[in-house]
Design a protein around this motif. Structure first.
Motif, mmCIF file in Angstrom:
data_model
loop_
_atom_site.group_PDB
_atom_site.id
_atom_site.type_symbol
_atom_site.label_atom_id
_atom_site.label_comp_id
_atom_site.label_asym_id
_atom_site.label_seq_id
_atom_site.Cartn_x
_atom_site.Cartn_y
_atom_site.Cartn_z
ATOM 1 N N MET A 181 -67.940 -100.566 24.757
ATOM 2 C CA MET A 181 -68.949 -101.094 23.526
ATOM 3 C C MET A 181 -67.963 -100.698 22.903
ATOM 4 S SD MET A 181 -70.695 -103.943 24.692
ATOM 5 C CE MET A 181 -71.489 -103.868 23.590
ATOM 6 N N PRO A 182 -68.088 -101.599 21.335
ATOM 7 C CA PRO A 182 -67.648 -100.752 20.018
ATOM 8 C C PRO A 182 -68.298 -99.587 19.981
ATOM 9 C CG PRO A 182 -67.726 -103.327 20.033
ATOM 10 C CD PRO A 182 -68.203 -102.753 21.072
ATOM 11 N N THR A 183 -67.427 -98.430 19.811
ATOM 12 C CA THR A 183 -68.010 -97.714 18.565
ATOM 13 C C THR A 183 -68.676 -97.744 16.988
ATOM 14 O OG1 THR A 183 -66.678 -97.317 17.006
ATOM 15 C CG2 THR A 183 -66.802 -95.960 19.196
ATOM 16 N N THR A 184 -69.964 -97.742 16.480
ATOM 17 C CA THR A 184 -70.409 -97.651 15.654
ATOM 18 C C THR A 184 -69.316 -98.085 14.461
ATOM 19 O OG1 THR A 184 -72.146 -96.718 15.852
ATOM 20 C CG2 THR A 184 -72.284 -96.896 13.390
ATOM 21 N N HIS A 185 -68.749 -96.470 14.067
ATOM 22 C CA HIS A 185 -67.039 -96.777 12.771
ATOM 23 C C HIS A 185 -66.435 -98.178 13.665
ATOM 24 C CE1 HIS A 185 -64.082 -96.703 11.090
ATOM 25 N NE2 HIS A 185 -62.920 -96.408 11.632
ATOM 26 N N ASN A 186 -66.018 -98.950 14.606
ATOM 27 C CA ASN A 186 -65.848 -100.082 15.219
ATOM 28 C C ASN A 186 -66.612 -101.307 14.617
ATOM 29 O OD1 ASN A 186 -63.705 -98.685 16.050
ATOM 30 N ND2 ASN A 186 -63.882 -99.259 17.763
ATOM 31 N N ALA A 187 -68.065 -101.274 14.722
ATOM 32 C CA ALA A 187 -68.782 -102.116 14.368
ATOM 33 C C ALA A 187 -68.781 -102.377 12.676
ATOM 34 C CB ALA A 187 -70.116 -101.669 14.603
ATOM 35 N N SER A 188 -69.036 -101.288 12.454
ATOM 36 C CA SER A 188 -68.506 -101.229 10.484
ATOM 37 C C SER A 188 -67.383 -101.665 10.435
ATOM 38 C CB SER A 188 -69.144 -99.975 10.270
ATOM 39 O OG SER A 188 -68.906 -99.959 8.855
ATOM 40 N N LEU A 189 -66.661 -101.089 10.646
ATOM 41 C CA LEU A 189 -65.145 -102.134 10.500
ATOM 42 C C LEU A 189 -64.813 -103.868 10.449
ATOM 43 C CD1 LEU A 189 -62.231 -101.715 9.005
ATOM 44 C CD2 LEU A 189 -61.478 -101.099 11.457
ATOM 45 N N ASN A 190 -65.317 -103.767 11.972
ATOM 46 C CA ASN A 190 -65.388 -105.440 12.545
ATOM 47 C C ASN A 190 -66.312 -106.224 11.384
ATOM 48 O OD1 ASN A 190 -64.131 -104.787 14.068
ATOM 49 N ND2 ASN A 190 -65.265 -105.182 16.115
ATOM 50 N N ALA A 191 -67.429 -105.248 10.809
ATOM 51 C CA ALA A 191 -67.907 -106.614 10.264
ATOM 52 C C ALA A 191 -67.207 -106.547 8.297
ATOM 53 C CB ALA A 191 -69.612 -105.874 10.154
ATOM 54 N N ALA A 192 -66.737 -105.801 8.279
ATOM 55 C CA ALA A 192 -66.074 -105.731 6.973
ATOM 56 C C ALA A 192 -64.975 -106.765 6.981
ATOM 57 C CB ALA A 192 -65.561 -104.595 6.631
ATOM 58 N N ILE A 193 -63.999 -106.944 8.380
ATOM 59 C CA ILE A 193 -62.810 -108.050 8.519
ATOM 60 C C ILE A 193 -63.963 -109.223 8.440
ATOM 61 C CG2 ILE A 193 -61.257 -108.347 10.162
ATOM 62 C CD1 ILE A 193 -60.797 -105.589 10.739
ATOM 63 N N GLY A 194 -64.466 -109.383 9.138
ATOM 64 C CA GLY A 194 -64.951 -110.793 8.859
ATOM 65 C C GLY A 194 -65.664 -111.099 7.537
ATOM 66 N N ARG A 195 -66.400 -110.520 6.893
ATOM 67 C CA ARG A 195 -66.809 -110.721 5.177
ATOM 68 C C ARG A 195 -65.437 -111.192 4.895
ATOM 69 N NH1 ARG A 195 -70.179 -106.551 6.249
ATOM 70 N NH2 ARG A 195 -68.975 -104.937 4.818
ATOM 71 N N PHE A 196 -64.660 -110.007 4.860
ATOM 72 C CA PHE A 196 -63.215 -110.657 4.225
ATOM 73 C C PHE A 196 -62.379 -111.909 4.131
ATOM 74 C CE2 PHE A 196 -58.173 -110.112 3.679
ATOM 75 C CZ PHE A 196 -58.544 -109.485 2.548
ATOM 76 N N TYR A 197 -62.275 -112.228 5.543
ATOM 77 C CA TYR A 197 -62.323 -113.289 6.020
ATOM 78 C C TYR A 197 -62.908 -114.291 5.617
ATOM 79 C CZ TYR A 197 -57.813 -111.253 7.709
ATOM 80 O OH TYR A 197 -56.593 -110.572 7.800
#
Length: 288
Positions: A1-17
């Motif tokens: 499963m994604p780490t907490t860091h990865n989940a936070s990064l994924n959320a930021a990437i999703g918001r950016f796009y």
């Protein structure tokens, strides 16, 4: 499963796009990647045609054959997915971290009459949830730079290939090391990371090592930095149009920050810090 860091990064990437996608489509269209302007970057073609040419040149360079089950990792609004589906008569799955991109891609698939063969999901490329050996082509056009765990990314892509299947990676890279990156080079890279929500990038030779370690066969790499040289200047010019300026203001501070970083990209490629790298290879027969 994604780490907490990865989940936070994924959320930021999703918001950016989510915030920037409609503006990009309004100004540039459905292809959210660099254009190919000839081997030396001097071909006089429209920017839209250069983006189409990029897809065709990558396919020719990789000797891809005729894939029938394709995974498009980081599919954007489905530009490459729909193009590949039509070209090869293939079934394609596109994945993105942006719900807005997925929705726009589904609408485009329906308009093109391809909803039966092409689908778009919001999924994490490091934990996509597909069965192993589900595809005969895994295509990643400018998404590797967003991956926080490069070895896991490469291993996952290869696991999803059937034996004999092909992996194609086209991604932003930094220059090959040694010599080691300098402090000023790291400073420029950090500016790019913060603007575009990138964890880090590596050289194309680093990707070669990762692919070799993952068991990929018949690996070859290339650097097309000259071929894409006009692209960021074209993005800069487009950002100055009245329509773009109004759209940037509406899109919010994240998109404005990305637009401001266009200069960082131009300086990075001009100084040779940033490179545009390609890698391809096949999964050996009998591998699992």
């Amino acid at each position: 499963m994604p780490t907490t860091h990865n989940a936070s990064l994924n959320a930021a990437i999703g918001r950016f796009y989510d915030q920037s996608t409609d503006l990009w489509m309004d100004v540039w269209g459905e292809h959210m990647h660099h254009g190919y302007y000839g081997p030396e970057g001097k071909a006089e073609v429209s920017d839209y045609q250069a983006q189409i040419d990029m897809i065709e040149e990558v396919l020719a360079w990789s000797d891809v054959g005729t894939p029938k089950r394709i995974l498009d990792v980081g599919c954007g609004v489905g530009g490459s997915s729909l193009y590949l589906a039509e070209k090869f008569g293939a079934e394609v799955v596109g994945i993105t971290l942006s719900p807005v991109q997925a929705e726009r891609a589904r609408a485009r698939a329906e308009a093109a009459g391809l909803s039966g063969r092409v689908r778009f999901d919001v999924r994490d490329a490091l934990d996509p949830g597909f069965e192993a050996e589900s595809f005969d082509l895994v295509w990643s056009l400018e998404s590797g730079e967003h991956m926080p765990e490069k070895p896991r990314f490469i291993n996952t892509c290869i696991d999803l290939l059937e034996p004999g299947g092909r992996f194609i990676l086209v991604t932003w890279c930094h220059r090959v090391t040694p010599p080691v990156l300098t402090g000023s080079e790291y400073k420029l890279l950090d500016q790019m990371y913060r603007a575009y929500h990138l964890p880090y990038i590596v050289s194309i030779e680093d990707y070669r090592v990762l692919a070799e370690n993952a068991g990929l066969d018949e690996i070859k790499t290339a650097d097309w930095s000259e071929a894409i040289a006009p692209f960021w200047w074209a993005v800069f010019r487009s950002a100055l149009s009245p329509k773009s300026v109004a759209g940037l203001i509406r899109s919010g501070p994240g998109t404005l920050k990305g637009a401001w970083a266009i200069n960082t990209m131009i300086r990075g490629f001009r100084r040779g810090i940033l490179r545009y790298g390609l890698l391809t290879g096949t999964k050996p027969e009998g591998a699992s």
